[in-house]
Write a protein that holds these residues in place. Structure first.
Motif, mmCIF file in Angstrom:
data_model
loop_
_atom_site.group_PDB
_atom_site.id
_atom_site.type_symbol
_atom_site.label_atom_id
_atom_site.label_comp_id
_atom_site.label_asym_id
_atom_site.label_seq_id
_atom_site.Cartn_x
_atom_site.Cartn_y
_atom_site.Cartn_z
ATOM 1 N N PHE A 1 0.850 -1.176 0.000
ATOM 2 C CA PHE A 1 0.000 0.000 0.000
ATOM 3 C C PHE A 1 0.887 1.229 0.000
ATOM 4 O O PHE A 1 1.411 1.619 1.037
ATOM 5 C CB PHE A 1 -0.901 0.008 1.239
ATOM 6 C CG PHE A 1 -1.867 -1.141 1.266
ATOM 7 C CD1 PHE A 1 -3.029 -1.090 0.522
ATOM 8 C CD2 PHE A 1 -1.605 -2.266 2.015
ATOM 9 C CE1 PHE A 1 -3.935 -2.142 0.541
ATOM 10 C CE2 PHE A 1 -2.491 -3.324 2.044
ATOM 11 C CZ PHE A 1 -3.663 -3.261 1.296
ATOM 12 N N GLN A 2 1.068 1.808 -1.152
ATOM 13 C CA GLN A 2 1.878 3.011 -1.252
ATOM 14 C C GLN A 2 1.000 4.146 -1.739
ATOM 15 O O GLN A 2 0.212 3.976 -2.662
ATOM 16 C CB GLN A 2 3.048 2.804 -2.206
ATOM 17 C CG GLN A 2 4.035 1.777 -1.694
ATOM 18 C CD GLN A 2 5.260 1.693 -2.580
ATOM 19 O OE1 GLN A 2 5.596 2.620 -3.296
ATOM 20 N NE2 GLN A 2 5.940 0.567 -2.527
ATOM 21 N N ILE A 3 1.134 5.282 -1.108
ATOM 22 C CA ILE A 3 0.389 6.468 -1.507
ATOM 23 C C ILE A 3 1.389 7.473 -2.040
ATOM 24 O O ILE A 3 2.295 7.898 -1.322
ATOM 25 C CB ILE A 3 -0.400 7.062 -0.317
ATOM 26 C CG1 ILE A 3 -1.440 6.056 0.176
ATOM 27 C CG2 ILE A 3 -1.043 8.383 -0.710
ATOM 28 C CD1 ILE A 3 -2.202 6.504 1.404
ATOM 29 N N ILE B 1 -7.881 7.442 -0.556
ATOM 30 C CA ILE B 1 -7.013 6.541 -1.313
ATOM 31 C C ILE B 1 -6.644 5.282 -0.522
ATOM 32 O O ILE B 1 -6.625 4.185 -1.071
ATOM 33 C CB ILE B 1 -5.744 7.269 -1.828
ATOM 34 C CG1 ILE B 1 -4.949 6.374 -2.792
ATOM 35 C CG2 ILE B 1 -4.864 7.735 -0.681
ATOM 36 C CD1 ILE B 1 -5.664 6.042 -4.053
ATOM 37 N N GLY B 2 -6.376 5.418 0.756
ATOM 38 C CA GLY B 2 -6.032 4.246 1.569
ATOM 39 C C GLY B 2 -7.172 3.247 1.655
ATOM 40 O O GLY B 2 -6.968 2.036 1.523
ATOM 41 N N GLU B 3 -8.377 3.755 1.854
ATOM 42 C CA GLU B 3 -9.545 2.877 1.908
ATOM 43 C C GLU B 3 -9.771 2.188 0.568
ATOM 44 O O GLU B 3 -10.113 1.010 0.502
ATOM 45 C CB GLU B 3 -10.791 3.673 2.312
ATOM 46 C CG GLU B 3 -10.795 4.115 3.761
ATOM 47 C CD GLU B 3 -9.951 5.361 4.029
ATOM 48 O OE1 GLU B 3 -9.302 5.904 3.101
ATOM 49 O OE2 GLU B 3 -9.932 5.793 5.196
ATOM 50 N N LYS B 4 -9.561 2.929 -0.527
ATOM 51 C CA LYS B 4 -9.735 2.344 -1.856
ATOM 52 C C LYS B 4 -8.691 1.262 -2.109
ATOM 53 O O LYS B 4 -9.012 0.206 -2.666
ATOM 54 C CB LYS B 4 -9.655 3.431 -2.927
ATOM 55 C CG LYS B 4 -10.854 4.367 -2.889
ATOM 56 C CD LYS B 4 -10.692 5.515 -3.868
ATOM 57 C CE LYS B 4 -11.874 6.475 -3.779
ATOM 58 N NZ LYS B 4 -11.679 7.648 -4.665
ATOM 59 N N GLN B 5 -7.451 1.496 -1.701
ATOM 60 C CA GLN B 5 -6.408 0.483 -1.871
ATOM 61 C C GLN B 5 -6.726 -0.763 -1.055
ATOM 62 O O GLN B 5 -6.543 -1.885 -1.529
ATOM 63 C CB GLN B 5 -5.046 1.043 -1.470
ATOM 64 C CG GLN B 5 -4.484 2.026 -2.456
ATOM 65 C CD GLN B 5 -3.125 2.559 -2.026
ATOM 66 O OE1 GLN B 5 -2.657 2.317 -0.912
ATOM 67 N NE2 GLN B 5 -2.485 3.305 -2.906
ATOM 68 N N ARG B 6 -7.205 -0.563 0.166
ATOM 69 C CA ARG B 6 -7.570 -1.710 1.006
ATOM 70 C C ARG B 6 -8.707 -2.500 0.363
ATOM 71 O O ARG B 6 -8.671 -3.734 0.299
ATOM 72 C CB ARG B 6 -7.985 -1.242 2.405
ATOM 73 C CG ARG B 6 -8.332 -2.407 3.331
ATOM 74 C CD ARG B 6 -9.126 -1.990 4.556
ATOM 75 N NE ARG B 6 -10.365 -1.394 4.123
ATOM 76 C CZ ARG B 6 -10.853 -0.248 4.603
ATOM 77 N NH1 ARG B 6 -10.214 0.429 5.510
ATOM 78 N NH2 ARG B 6 -12.004 0.226 4.161
ATOM 79 N N ASP C 1 -9.527 -2.666 -2.817
ATOM 80 C CA ASP C 1 -8.991 -3.366 -3.987
ATOM 81 C C ASP C 1 -8.227 -4.615 -3.560
ATOM 82 O O ASP C 1 -8.354 -5.678 -4.175
ATOM 83 C CB ASP C 1 -8.071 -2.451 -4.801
ATOM 84 C CG ASP C 1 -8.820 -1.344 -5.518
ATOM 85 O OD1 ASP C 1 -10.069 -1.421 -5.643
ATOM 86 O OD2 ASP C 1 -8.146 -0.384 -5.958
ATOM 87 N N PHE C 2 -7.429 -4.490 -2.506
ATOM 88 C CA PHE C 2 -6.659 -5.621 -2.003
ATOM 89 C C PHE C 2 -7.585 -6.736 -1.517
ATOM 90 O O PHE C 2 -7.396 -7.911 -1.846
ATOM 91 C CB PHE C 2 -5.731 -5.167 -0.876
ATOM 92 C CG PHE C 2 -4.977 -6.289 -0.228
ATOM 93 C CD1 PHE C 2 -3.950 -6.943 -0.902
ATOM 94 C CD2 PHE C 2 -5.302 -6.707 1.054
ATOM 95 C CE1 PHE C 2 -3.253 -7.982 -0.304
ATOM 96 C CE2 PHE C 2 -4.613 -7.743 1.654
ATOM 97 C CZ PHE C 2 -3.592 -8.387 0.977
ATOM 98 N N SER D 1 -9.075 -8.502 -4.377
ATOM 99 C CA SER D 1 -8.111 -9.375 -5.038
ATOM 100 C C SER D 1 -7.958 -10.707 -4.294
ATOM 101 O O SER D 1 -7.551 -11.707 -4.879
ATOM 102 C CB SER D 1 -6.755 -8.696 -5.172
ATOM 103 O OG SER D 1 -6.063 -8.670 -3.923
#
Length: 103
Positions: free
Chosen positions: A21-23, A88-93, A95-96, A99
């Protein structure tokens, strides 16, 4: 913040390899989306050798109730456009988790 609690930031900007998780522009994200209060500040760390000293500086400033002068953050396209996605962090989580098969 409404209760008088100040939130300061210590974004660690030491780039690692891909993945995780990189922003991008994490320092800007902290400034615009995380910190708050009348004297809130962000102390980004760009070099692992400066991490311990920056943590101590942050703690001393907070204990003393002081704020450093606003430091210039690295120049980025998102800074110019002033468009940081605070979710963005919530969206990355999300997506993860998708997956991995969790919806």
């Amino acid at each position: 913040i409404a209760r008088g609690i100040e939130i300061n930031g210590l974004p660690i900007m030491i780039k690692k390899g891909g993945g995780g998780f990189q922003i991008d522009d994490l320092d800007l994200y902290y400034r615009q989306c995380v910190t708050g209060g009348p004297t809130a500040f962000v102390l980004p760390v760009y070099d692992k050798n400066l991490l311990a000293g920056t943590i101590v500086k942050k703690m001393l400033l907070e204990i003393a109730g002081l704020a450093p002068p606003r430091l210039p953050l690295h120049l980025a396209a998102s800074q110019i456009a002033n468009q940081i996605d605070c979710l963005i962090g919530e969206k990355q989580r999300d997506d993860f988790m998708r997956s991995l098969g969790f919806d």
